[in-house]
Scaffold this motif. Structure first.
Motif, PDB file in Angstrom:
ATOM      1  N   ASP A  45       0.830  -1.213   0.000  1.00  0.00           N
ATOM      2  CA  ASP A  45       0.000   0.000   0.000  1.00  0.00           C
ATOM      3  C   ASP A  45       0.862   1.260   0.000  1.00  0.00           C
ATOM      4  OD1 ASP A  45      -2.378  -1.359  -0.045  1.00  0.00           O
ATOM      5  OD2 ASP A  45      -2.829  -1.086   2.082  1.00  0.00           O
ATOM      6  N   ARG A  76      -1.185   3.786  -2.567  1.00  0.00           N
ATOM      7  CA  ARG A  76      -2.557   3.685  -2.095  1.00  0.00           C
ATOM      8  C   ARG A  76      -2.730   4.369  -0.736  1.00  0.00           C
ATOM      9  NH1 ARG A  76      -3.085  -1.506  -2.380  1.00  0.00           N
ATOM     10  NH2 ARG A  76      -3.865  -1.501  -4.514  1.00  0.00           N
ATOM     11  N   PHE A  77      -1.783   4.169   0.162  1.00  0.00           N
ATOM     12  CA  PHE A  77      -1.878   4.793   1.478  1.00  0.00           C
ATOM     13  C   PHE A  77      -1.836   6.318   1.357  1.00  0.00           C
ATOM     14  CE2 PHE A  77       0.265   6.789   5.102  1.00  0.00           C
ATOM     15  CZ  PHE A  77      -0.626   6.464   6.120  1.00  0.00           C
TER      16      PHE A  77
END
Length: 304
Positions: free
Chosen positions: A246, A251-252
């Motif tokens: 992530d 994504r994070f």
């Protein structure tokens, strides 16, 4: 949580007793020397013949006896040998040698809680368990402070076991920080679980995993080897890889930036819930009893 301090303990009670410390490891060293400096004039250390600790005890100005002699001597006999040795030691030596009506004390409740030791019915049985390693119990005492202690009773035929336990805890410095009333069951469960899962991060930071394992009890070290892999297993590793992915794929960061655009509503709600958790309240009270934790703190909210 009932907490006692020096004002609640009669130090003269333990000063009037003959005290036998069985073992001179980390805790035995601290208990024996702290009691001596608190005015307990008749403190002896019970050791096996040929023990390498004999010279250390004598250098501290304390009297060495063999364990059987120490058991006969003591009005209070504190068992500070490793957990795995206590059952046989009690059966072979202490059971038949201790005075009628004496007190048998422990700094960890394992052998009593799990009934590995079944003390004679005439003996007071209590626990005084400092919540810190022996070197901290000693160093805090020497600088005028103390390490909080847990106090529990298992048997009280004299009707005076709690008062003796409080006095003993005060004598090793516990009353300066706080003596917390608990049970053998609670002490055993929290101590074993805490040592096996937390892994004493400070000791690892100081000198690696080997340093940590050297410093903890054999019981806790065994728990590390046998239970640690059940906490950090292949499933844990796979979840950690997912979290790393992530981060790597952005994504994070995208999620966090979106949260900020929305005014951090979810973030602030999570922060508020976390602040209200009982761990925060209890932790603050306990840390206040251990000033050495905050003396070298990294975070000082008045400054940073």
């Amino acid at each position: 949580m009932r907490v006692y301090y020096d004002r609640d303990a009669d130090l003269n009670l333990i000063k009037s007793k003959k005290v036998s410390i069985i073992g001179y490891g980390s805790q035995g060293f601290a208990h024996a020397n702290n009691l001596k400096e608190s005015g307990v004039e008749e403190v002896v250390v019970g050791l096996r013949p040929g023990s390498t600790s004999t010279a250390k005890v004598e250098a501290a100005g304390l009297t060495v006896m063999d364990i059987e002699e120490a058991a006969r001597f003591g009005d209070v006999v504190m068992m500070l040998t490793p957990d795995e040795l206590q059952r046989q030691l009690y059966a072979d030596v202490l059971h038949g040698s201790m005075k009628e009506g004496a007190a048998l004390a422990f700094a960890h409740g394992l052998n009593i809680h799990f009934r590995l030791i079944e003390p004679r019915p005439d003996l007071d049985v209590f626990m005084v368990a400092p919540k810190g390693p022996g070197h901290t119990v000693r160093s805090e005492y020497q600088r005028g402070g103390g390490v909080p202690c847990l106090l529990a009773l298992a048997s009280d035929p004299s009707g005076n076991a709690k008062e003796i336990g409080l006095s003993y805890a005060s004598g090793i410095g516990g009353g300066r920080a706080g003596i917390i009333e608990t049970s053998f069951r609670e002490e055993v469960e929290t101590d074993l679980f805490g040592e096996q899962v937390k892994l004493i991060v400070d000791l690892m930071y100081e000198g690696g995993i080997a340093n940590m394992r050297y410093s903890i009890s054999n019981t806790a070290e065994y728990g590390d080897y046998t239970r640690g892999p059940r906490v950090i297993d292949e499933g844990t590793r796979e979840r950690m890889k997912t979290i790393l992915a992530d981060i790597q794929n952005g994504r994070f960061t995208t999620e966090w930036m979106t949260e900020n655009v929305a005014g951090q509503a979810s973030f602030k709600a999570m922060r508020a819930r976390a602040a209200e958790h009982p761990l925060e309240e209890v932790g603050e009270r306990l840390r206040a009893m251990m000033p050495w934790i905050t003396e070298a703190r990294l975070v000082d909210r008045s400054k940073n």
